[in-house]
Enzyme design. Structure first.
Site, PDB file in Angstrom:
ATOM      1  N   ARG A 111      69.456  29.649  52.201  1.00  0.00           N
ATOM      2  CA  ARG A 111      69.784  30.861  51.435  1.00  0.00           C
ATOM      3  C   ARG A 111      68.640  31.869  51.407  1.00  0.00           C
ATOM      4  NH1 ARG A 111      69.964  28.494  45.308  1.00  0.00           N
ATOM      5  NH2 ARG A 111      71.567  27.190  46.241  1.00  0.00           N
ATOM      6  N   HIS A 112      67.412  31.406  51.611  1.00  0.00           N
ATOM      7  CA  HIS A 112      66.308  32.379  51.658  1.00  0.00           C
ATOM      8  C   HIS A 112      65.417  32.125  52.888  1.00  0.00           C
ATOM      9  CE1 HIS A 112      64.670  29.090  49.286  1.00  0.00           C
ATOM     10  NE2 HIS A 112      65.164  29.515  48.132  1.00  0.00           N
TER      11      HIS A 112
ATOM     12  N   ASP B 122      59.497  32.033  48.501  1.00  0.00           N
ATOM     13  CA  ASP B 122      60.939  31.994  48.811  1.00  0.00           C
ATOM     14  C   ASP B 122      61.636  33.307  48.472  1.00  0.00           C
ATOM     15  OD1 ASP B 122      60.661  29.342  49.481  1.00  0.00           O
ATOM     16  OD2 ASP B 122      61.643  28.566  47.673  1.00  0.00           O
ATOM     17  N   HIS B 123      61.276  33.876  47.314  1.00  0.00           N
ATOM     18  CA  HIS B 123      62.057  35.020  46.851  1.00  0.00           C
ATOM     19  C   HIS B 123      61.686  36.332  47.535  1.00  0.00           C
ATOM     20  CE1 HIS B 123      64.299  32.404  44.486  1.00  0.00           C
ATOM     21  NE2 HIS B 123      63.329  32.089  43.662  1.00  0.00           N
TER      22      HIS B 123
ATOM     23  N   ARG C 208      65.764  25.356  52.414  1.00  0.00           N
ATOM     24  CA  ARG C 208      66.952  24.716  51.830  1.00  0.00           C
ATOM     25  C   ARG C 208      67.977  24.421  52.911  1.00  0.00           C
ATOM     26  NH1 ARG C 208      67.512  25.155  46.049  1.00  0.00           N
ATOM     27  NH2 ARG C 208      69.611  24.418  46.465  1.00  0.00           N
TER      28      ARG C 208
ATOM     29  N   GLY D 289      56.230  30.430  41.945  1.00  0.00           N
ATOM     30  CA  GLY D 289      56.944  31.365  42.797  1.00  0.00           C
ATOM     31  C   GLY D 289      57.571  32.530  42.062  1.00  0.00           C
ATOM     32  N   HIS D 290      58.643  32.243  41.350  1.00  0.00           N
ATOM     33  CA  HIS D 290      59.492  33.308  40.828  1.00  0.00           C
ATOM     34  C   HIS D 290      58.727  34.312  39.972  1.00  0.00           C
ATOM     35  CE1 HIS D 290      62.557  35.038  38.076  1.00  0.00           C
ATOM     36  NE2 HIS D 290      63.160  35.217  39.233  1.00  0.00           N
TER      37      HIS D 290
ATOM     38  N   ARG E 242      69.887  41.761  52.627  1.00  0.00           N
ATOM     39  CA  ARG E 242      70.313  42.761  53.611  1.00  0.00           C
ATOM     40  C   ARG E 242      70.332  42.221  55.035  1.00  0.00           C
ATOM     41  NH1 ARG E 242      70.060  48.256  52.059  1.00  0.00           N
ATOM     42  NH2 ARG E 242      71.038  48.303  50.029  1.00  0.00           N
TER      43      ARG E 242
ATOM     44  N   GLU F  69      58.618  22.657  50.889  1.00  0.00           N
ATOM     45  CA  GLU F  69      59.519  21.933  49.983  1.00  0.00           C
ATOM     46  C   GLU F  69      60.788  21.622  50.762  1.00  0.00           C
ATOM     47  OE1 GLU F  69      60.406  24.247  46.579  1.00  0.00           O
ATOM     48  OE2 GLU F  69      58.328  24.364  45.955  1.00  0.00           O
TER      49      GLU F  69
ATOM     50  N   HIS G 127      60.496  26.752  50.582  1.00  0.00           N
ATOM     51  CA  HIS G 127      61.534  25.715  50.514  1.00  0.00           C
ATOM     52  C   HIS G 127      62.579  26.035  51.569  1.00  0.00           C
ATOM     53  CE1 HIS G 127      64.510  23.399  47.647  1.00  0.00           C
ATOM     54  NE2 HIS G 127      64.566  22.967  48.896  1.00  0.00           N
TER      55      HIS G 127
ATOM     56  N   ASN H 153      54.686  30.244  45.976  1.00  0.00           N
ATOM     57  CA  ASN H 153      55.999  30.029  46.604  1.00  0.00           C
ATOM     58  C   ASN H 153      56.613  31.406  46.889  1.00  0.00           C
ATOM     59  OD1 ASN H 153      58.860  29.859  46.806  1.00  0.00           O
ATOM     60  ND2 ASN H 153      58.756  27.757  46.098  1.00  0.00           N
TER      61      ASN H 153
ATOM     62  N   GLU I  23      54.292  16.079  42.462  1.00  0.00           N
ATOM     63  CA  GLU I  23      54.317  17.364  41.769  1.00  0.00           C
ATOM     64  C   GLU I  23      55.160  17.160  40.525  1.00  0.00           C
ATOM     65  OE1 GLU I  23      54.979  20.933  44.013  1.00  0.00           O
ATOM     66  OE2 GLU I  23      55.911  21.934  42.299  1.00  0.00           O
TER      67      GLU I  23
ATOM     68  N   HIS J 199      57.142  24.715  38.636  1.00  0.00           N
ATOM     69  CA  HIS J 199      58.486  25.148  38.258  1.00  0.00           C
ATOM     70  C   HIS J 199      58.488  25.854  36.905  1.00  0.00           C
ATOM     71  CE1 HIS J 199      62.770  25.564  38.364  1.00  0.00           C
ATOM     72  NE2 HIS J 199      62.742  25.098  39.601  1.00  0.00           N
ATOM     73  N   GLY J 200      58.853  27.127  36.974  1.00  0.00           N
ATOM     74  CA  GLY J 200      59.020  27.917  35.748  1.00  0.00           C
ATOM     75  C   GLY J 200      57.724  28.412  35.133  1.00  0.00           C
TER      76      GLY J 200
ATOM     77  N   THR K 158      68.283  26.998  41.413  1.00  0.00           N
ATOM     78  CA  THR K 158      66.954  26.570  41.856  1.00  0.00           C
ATOM     79  C   THR K 158      66.902  25.063  41.679  1.00  0.00           C
ATOM     80  OG1 THR K 158      64.559  26.837  41.507  1.00  0.00           O
ATOM     81  CG2 THR K 158      65.949  26.975  39.546  1.00  0.00           C
ATOM     82  N   THR K 159      65.788  24.435  42.063  1.00  0.00           N
ATOM     83  CA  THR K 159      65.705  22.977  41.966  1.00  0.00           C
ATOM     84  C   THR K 159      65.861  22.550  40.504  1.00  0.00           C
ATOM     85  OG1 THR K 159      64.070  23.155  43.729  1.00  0.00           O
ATOM     86  CG2 THR K 159      64.355  20.994  42.719  1.00  0.00           C
TER      87      THR K 159
HETATM   88  N1  PXP Z   1      57.736  23.480  42.851  1.00  0.00           N
HETATM   89  C1  PXP Z   1      58.937  23.053  43.316  1.00  0.00           C
HETATM   90  C2  PXP Z   1      59.035  21.654  43.809  1.00  0.00           C
HETATM   91  C3  PXP Z   1      60.045  23.915  43.353  1.00  0.00           C
HETATM   92  O1  PXP Z   1      61.235  23.464  43.816  1.00  0.00           O
HETATM   93  C4  PXP Z   1      59.878  25.246  42.945  1.00  0.00           C
HETATM   94  C5  PXP Z   1      61.022  26.202  43.068  1.00  0.00           C
HETATM   95  O2  PXP Z   1      61.293  26.423  44.414  1.00  0.00           O
HETATM   96  C6  PXP Z   1      58.620  25.651  42.488  1.00  0.00           C
HETATM   97  C7  PXP Z   1      57.564  24.738  42.429  1.00  0.00           C
HETATM   98  C8  PXP Z   1      58.349  27.047  42.048  1.00  0.00           C
HETATM   99  O3  PXP Z   1      59.080  27.296  40.875  1.00  0.00           O
HETATM  100  P1  PXP Z   1      59.133  28.765  40.297  1.00  0.00           P
HETATM  101  O4  PXP Z   1      59.775  29.627  41.350  1.00  0.00           O
HETATM  102  O5  PXP Z   1      59.957  28.619  39.059  1.00  0.00           O
HETATM  103  O6  PXP Z   1      57.714  29.168  40.017  1.00  0.00           O
END
Ligand code: PXP
Length: 251
Positions: free
Chosen positions: A53-54, A13-14, A49, A216-217, A22, A74, A47, A11, A155, A194-195, A104-105
């Site tokens: 935002r990103h 996104d970040h 959104r 992702g993060h 910026r 997403e 994602h 992911n 998921e 997630h996480g 976040t979600t």
């Molecule tokens: N899966 C879903 C459905 C999510 O919403 C997210 C966060 O955007 C992730 C996975 C990735 O989560 P993380 O950024 O905590 O790894």
């Protein structure tokens, strides 16, 4: 249904979060996606959104055009976003709950409590040839509802496990294991995300029947740290030829 080795969807996104700080053109999400694919990732997740935002609409279109693996979008159960998805046609779409103020979600989609709304989105996306996934908490009732709506994939939300410690983590992991078993028995493709980070991924690997982890993060955060020395060296290299003092002195 799981087949072959466990896949990683990155992911990114970040990467866009840093760019949007910026509102400039870099870091470039297309370049980031290419780097992830070159490193072996089997998919790229973004994602889009509702608050943008990103990731921006143009990012999704640019990624669709360049990605060689699989693009997983997403998205909220929102008619505007469903229209965009049907237009762009990612390989996969993962329906997630979305609240504007959240960082976040938070929590999974309440499929059991919103069968009509989720069902409509599932049908619309499936008609466009998109593999639909539902991001749900590891609860049997949510898996049954996902299956009843005809979603081919879920998921499982791993956030509660990833945030927990000690006995609570063991309990959360057990819920994920049971949910993965149940999803597989229903014939669903089981993904998780997630996480997840380098510390807690070992527990996640105890879940059976997994097809893909979406992460992702932690990967983007790790990339910042491992990339900083090279970025600093590059800038020092670019500064190394400085002659300003000598020029002023006429040397
Ligand atoms: N899966 C879903 C459905 C999510 O919403 C997210 C966060 O955007 C992730 C996975 C990735 O989560 P993380 O950024 O905590 O790894």
């Amino acid at each position: 249904m799981q087949s072959g080795p466990l896949k990683l969807g990155v992911n990114i996104d970040h990467v866009a979060t840093v760019r949007q700080a910026r509102r400039v053109a870099y870091p470039d999400v297309v370049q980031a996606a290419r780097l992830c694919e070159a490193a072996g990732a089997q998919g790229i997740t973004v994602h889009l959104r509702e608050d943008r935002r990103h990731i921006q609409d143009a990012d999704v279109r640019a990624l669709r055009a360049c990605i060689q693996t699989r693009l997983n979008l997403e998205m909220a159960v929102a008619p505007e976003i469903v229209r965009i998805a049907c237009d762009v046609r990612p390989d996969e779409a993962c329906l997630v709950p979305e609240r504007r103020a959240e960082l976040t979600t938070e929590g999974g989609l309440d499929v059991a409590g919103n069968r009509a709304g989720v069902g409509e989105a599932v049908r619309a996306l499936a008609e466009c040839g998109i593999l639909v996934s539902l991001f749900i908490d590891p609860e049997i009732s949510q898996l049954d509802a996902a299956h009843a709506l005809g979603a081919p994939c879920v998921e499982l939300h791993t956030g509660a496990y990833c945030d927990a410690t000690g006995d609570a983590a063991a309990r959360e992991l057990e819920r994920l294991i049971q949910a993965a078993r149940h999803g597989h028995a229903l014939g669903l493709q089981v993904n998780a995300g997630h996480g997840i980070n380098l510390e807690n991924v070992a527990g996640i690997l105890q879940m059976p029947h997994l097809d893909t982890l979406n992460i992702g993060h932690s990967i983007v955060a790790h990339a910042v740290m491992v990339g900083l020395p090279e970025a600093v060296r590059a800038m020092l290299g670019a500064m190394a030829g400085y002659q300003g003092g000598r020029r002023e002195a006429g040397i």
